[in-house]
Write a protein that holds these residues in place. Sequence first.
Motif, PDB file in Angstrom:
ATOM      1  N   SER A  42       0.851  -1.189   0.000  1.00  0.00           N
ATOM      2  CA  SER A  42       0.000   0.000   0.000  1.00  0.00           C
ATOM      3  C   SER A  42       0.884   1.235   0.000  1.00  0.00           C
ATOM      4  CB  SER A  42      -0.939  -0.003   1.211  1.00  0.00           C
ATOM      5  OG  SER A  42      -0.196   0.080   2.401  1.00  0.00           O
ATOM      6  N   VAL A  43       0.491   2.224  -0.789  1.00  0.00           N
ATOM      7  CA  VAL A  43       1.273   3.445  -0.952  1.00  0.00           C
ATOM      8  C   VAL A  43       0.454   4.613  -0.432  1.00  0.00           C
ATOM      9  CG1 VAL A  43       2.422   4.940  -2.615  1.00  0.00           C
ATOM     10  CG2 VAL A  43       2.354   2.480  -3.018  1.00  0.00           C
ATOM     11  N   SER A  44       1.103   5.479   0.375  1.00  0.00           N
ATOM     12  CA  SER A  44       0.446   6.708   0.817  1.00  0.00           C
ATOM     13  C   SER A  44       1.463   7.836   0.795  1.00  0.00           C
ATOM     14  CB  SER A  44      -0.152   6.548   2.213  1.00  0.00           C
ATOM     15  OG  SER A  44       0.861   6.321   3.158  1.00  0.00           O
ATOM     16  N   SER A  45       0.987   9.037   0.520  1.00  0.00           N
ATOM     17  CA  SER A  45       1.861  10.207   0.468  1.00  0.00           C
ATOM     18  C   SER A  45       1.505  11.150   1.593  1.00  0.00           C
ATOM     19  CB  SER A  45       1.708  10.942  -0.860  1.00  0.00           C
ATOM     20  OG  SER A  45       2.128  10.128  -1.918  1.00  0.00           O
ATOM     21  N   SER A  46       2.549  11.797   2.129  1.00  0.00           N
ATOM     22  CA  SER A  46       2.296  12.836   3.127  1.00  0.00           C
ATOM     23  C   SER A  46       2.618  14.181   2.498  1.00  0.00           C
ATOM     24  CB  SER A  46       3.135  12.591   4.382  1.00  0.00           C
ATOM     25  OG  SER A  46       4.499  12.710   4.084  1.00  0.00           O
ATOM     26  N   GLY A  47       2.200  15.257   3.134  1.00  0.00           N
ATOM     27  CA  GLY A  47       2.348  16.588   2.570  1.00  0.00           C
ATOM     28  C   GLY A  47       3.777  17.040   2.392  1.00  0.00           C
ATOM     29  N   GLY A  48       4.737  16.481   3.113  1.00  0.00           N
ATOM     30  CA  GLY A  48       6.116  16.952   3.078  1.00  0.00           C
ATOM     31  C   GLY A  48       6.954  16.370   1.965  1.00  0.00           C
ATOM     32  N   GLY A  49       6.348  15.781   0.949  1.00  0.00           N
ATOM     33  CA  GLY A  49       7.123  15.222  -0.149  1.00  0.00           C
ATOM     34  C   GLY A  49       7.616  13.821   0.124  1.00  0.00           C
ATOM     35  N   SER A  50       7.219  13.242   1.221  1.00  0.00           N
ATOM     36  CA  SER A  50       7.636  11.875   1.505  1.00  0.00           C
ATOM     37  C   SER A  50       6.502  10.917   1.156  1.00  0.00           C
ATOM     38  CB  SER A  50       8.040  11.715   2.975  1.00  0.00           C
ATOM     39  OG  SER A  50       6.947  11.959   3.815  1.00  0.00           O
ATOM     40  N   THR A  51       6.895   9.717   0.780  1.00  0.00           N
ATOM     41  CA  THR A  51       5.952   8.674   0.428  1.00  0.00           C
ATOM     42  C   THR A  51       6.208   7.481   1.328  1.00  0.00           C
ATOM     43  OG1 THR A  51       5.996   9.404  -1.866  1.00  0.00           O
ATOM     44  CG2 THR A  51       5.106   7.218  -1.452  1.00  0.00           C
ATOM     45  N   VAL A  52       5.143   6.913   1.868  1.00  0.00           N
ATOM     46  CA  VAL A  52       5.256   5.747   2.736  1.00  0.00           C
ATOM     47  C   VAL A  52       4.625   4.565   2.022  1.00  0.00           C
ATOM     48  CG1 VAL A  52       4.649   4.749   4.967  1.00  0.00           C
ATOM     49  CG2 VAL A  52       5.163   7.184   4.795  1.00  0.00           C
ATOM     50  N   VAL A  53       5.385   3.473   1.910  1.00  0.00           N
ATOM     51  CA  VAL A  53       4.909   2.274   1.243  1.00  0.00           C
ATOM     52  C   VAL A  53       5.023   1.106   2.210  1.00  0.00           C
ATOM     53  CG1 VAL A  53       5.190   0.724  -0.714  1.00  0.00           C
ATOM     54  CG2 VAL A  53       5.734   3.139  -0.977  1.00  0.00           C
ATOM     55  N   ALA A  54       3.919   0.440   2.462  1.00  0.00           N
ATOM     56  CA  ALA A  54       3.927  -0.761   3.287  1.00  0.00           C
ATOM     57  C   ALA A  54       4.033  -1.957   2.361  1.00  0.00           C
ATOM     58  CB  ALA A  54       2.663  -0.849   4.125  1.00  0.00           C
ATOM     59  N   GLY A  55       5.045  -2.772   2.576  1.00  0.00           N
ATOM     60  CA  GLY A  55       5.205  -3.983   1.791  1.00  0.00           C
ATOM     61  C   GLY A  55       4.177  -5.019   2.202  1.00  0.00           C
ATOM     62  N   PRO A  56       4.052  -6.083   1.430  1.00  0.00           N
ATOM     63  CA  PRO A  56       3.101  -7.129   1.780  1.00  0.00           C
ATOM     64  C   PRO A  56       3.594  -7.926   2.987  1.00  0.00           C
ATOM     65  CG  PRO A  56       4.430  -7.835  -0.057  1.00  0.00           C
ATOM     66  CD  PRO A  56       4.799  -6.401   0.217  1.00  0.00           C
ATOM     67  N   THR A  57       2.698  -8.587   3.648  1.00  0.00           N
ATOM     68  CA  THR A  57       3.066  -9.487   4.728  1.00  0.00           C
ATOM     69  C   THR A  57       3.549 -10.788   4.103  1.00  0.00           C
ATOM     70  OG1 THR A  57       1.421  -8.536   6.195  1.00  0.00           O
ATOM     71  CG2 THR A  57       2.248 -10.717   6.769  1.00  0.00           C
ATOM     72  N   VAL A  58       4.744 -11.206   4.469  1.00  0.00           N
ATOM     73  CA  VAL A  58       5.326 -12.445   3.965  1.00  0.00           C
ATOM     74  C   VAL A  58       5.318 -13.451   5.103  1.00  0.00           C
ATOM     75  CG1 VAL A  58       7.377 -13.526   2.979  1.00  0.00           C
ATOM     76  CG2 VAL A  58       6.780 -11.183   2.346  1.00  0.00           C
ATOM     77  N   ASP A  59       4.618 -14.569   4.907  1.00  0.00           N
ATOM     78  CA  ASP A  59       4.576 -15.606   5.924  1.00  0.00           C
ATOM     79  C   ASP A  59       5.807 -16.488   5.788  1.00  0.00           C
ATOM     80  OD1 ASP A  59       2.133 -14.852   7.104  1.00  0.00           O
ATOM     81  OD2 ASP A  59       1.034 -15.828   5.485  1.00  0.00           O
ATOM     82  N   THR A  60       6.556 -16.613   6.881  1.00  0.00           N
ATOM     83  CA  THR A  60       7.752 -17.452   6.904  1.00  0.00           C
ATOM     84  C   THR A  60       7.578 -18.548   7.945  1.00  0.00           C
ATOM     85  OG1 THR A  60       8.925 -16.212   8.621  1.00  0.00           O
ATOM     86  CG2 THR A  60       9.154 -15.418   6.342  1.00  0.00           C
ATOM     87  N   GLU A  61       8.517 -19.461   7.999  1.00  0.00           N
ATOM     88  CA  GLU A  61       8.491 -20.536   8.995  1.00  0.00           C
ATOM     89  C   GLU A  61       8.481 -19.972  10.410  1.00  0.00           C
ATOM     90  OE1 GLU A  61      11.855 -23.066   8.465  1.00  0.00           O
ATOM     91  OE2 GLU A  61      11.510 -23.236   6.321  1.00  0.00           O
ATOM     92  N   LYS A  62       9.150 -18.860  10.624  1.00  0.00           N
ATOM     93  CA  LYS A  62       9.275 -18.273  11.962  1.00  0.00           C
ATOM     94  C   LYS A  62       8.122 -17.347  12.315  1.00  0.00           C
ATOM     95  CE  LYS A  62      13.361 -20.052  12.619  1.00  0.00           C
ATOM     96  NZ  LYS A  62      13.625 -21.085  13.581  1.00  0.00           N
ATOM     97  N   GLY A  63       7.395 -16.872  11.311  1.00  0.00           N
ATOM     98  CA  GLY A  63       6.291 -15.951  11.544  1.00  0.00           C
ATOM     99  C   GLY A  63       6.218 -14.913  10.438  1.00  0.00           C
ATOM    100  N   PRO A  64       5.214 -14.054  10.480  1.00  0.00           N
ATOM    101  CA  PRO A  64       5.027 -13.064   9.420  1.00  0.00           C
ATOM    102  C   PRO A  64       6.066 -11.938   9.479  1.00  0.00           C
ATOM    103  CG  PRO A  64       3.392 -12.751  11.135  1.00  0.00           C
ATOM    104  CD  PRO A  64       4.165 -13.989  11.491  1.00  0.00           C
ATOM    105  N   VAL A  65       6.424 -11.443   8.298  1.00  0.00           N
ATOM    106  CA  VAL A  65       7.364 -10.328   8.158  1.00  0.00           C
ATOM    107  C   VAL A  65       6.726  -9.295   7.239  1.00  0.00           C
ATOM    108  CG1 VAL A  65       9.641  -9.628   7.318  1.00  0.00           C
ATOM    109  CG2 VAL A  65       9.373 -11.841   8.441  1.00  0.00           C
ATOM    110  N   GLN A  66       6.733  -8.030   7.674  1.00  0.00           N
ATOM    111  CA  GLN A  66       6.213  -6.939   6.845  1.00  0.00           C
ATOM    112  C   GLN A  66       7.013  -5.677   7.135  1.00  0.00           C
ATOM    113  OE1 GLN A  66       2.176  -5.677   7.592  1.00  0.00           O
ATOM    114  NE2 GLN A  66       1.982  -4.776   5.551  1.00  0.00           N
ATOM    115  N   VAL A  67       7.390  -4.970   6.081  1.00  0.00           N
ATOM    116  CA  VAL A  67       8.152  -3.739   6.244  1.00  0.00           C
ATOM    117  C   VAL A  67       7.346  -2.547   5.739  1.00  0.00           C
ATOM    118  CG1 VAL A  67      10.365  -4.915   5.992  1.00  0.00           C
ATOM    119  CG2 VAL A  67       9.325  -3.866   4.007  1.00  0.00           C
ATOM    120  N   GLU A  68       7.739  -1.374   6.222  1.00  0.00           N
ATOM    121  CA  GLU A  68       7.191  -0.105   5.751  1.00  0.00           C
ATOM    122  C   GLU A  68       8.373   0.773   5.391  1.00  0.00           C
ATOM    123  OE1 GLU A  68       3.797   2.391   7.642  1.00  0.00           O
ATOM    124  OE2 GLU A  68       5.704   3.087   8.493  1.00  0.00           O
TER     125      GLU A  68
END
Length: 134
Positions: A42-68
């Motif tokens: 998911s992609v979102s923009s803030s007013g200061g020229g920055s963009t925040v993108v949340a990566g997908p949740t990746v299910d691994t053997e140890k548990g879910p991983v997701q980055v922003e």
Amino acid sequence: MKRAVPVLVLSVAGLVPVWRYTPSPGTGSPPAAAQAPASTPSVSSSGGGSTVVAGPTVDTEKGPVQVEVTFEGDAIASVRMLRQPDHPQTTAAVPRLIEETLREQSADVDTVSGATVTSDGYRESLQAALDARG
């Protein structure tokens, strides 16, 4: 005959733990569908020229991983873990993965020894976030 009885008793005693062994839940390789990203970036923009993108949740053997990922212009300004396995190696690996991502400005980061599964999930979620940004 004098040795046969002790050998038999010790053999049975040694096999009892093997017979009683039951694997803990959640071990073994997950099904192929569980390894695919569970959500889309998911992609979102803030007013200061920055963009925040949340990566997908990746299910691994140890548990879910997701980055922003936060972008300032075209540069990666920060990376934050939204979801990570509750594991000591993961806790130690995350700062190293984020530091290397900021230095390399890409998902081309080295695997952290002892946290291979988390490193792979991190790279997969990060790359999807970078791809979503364009």
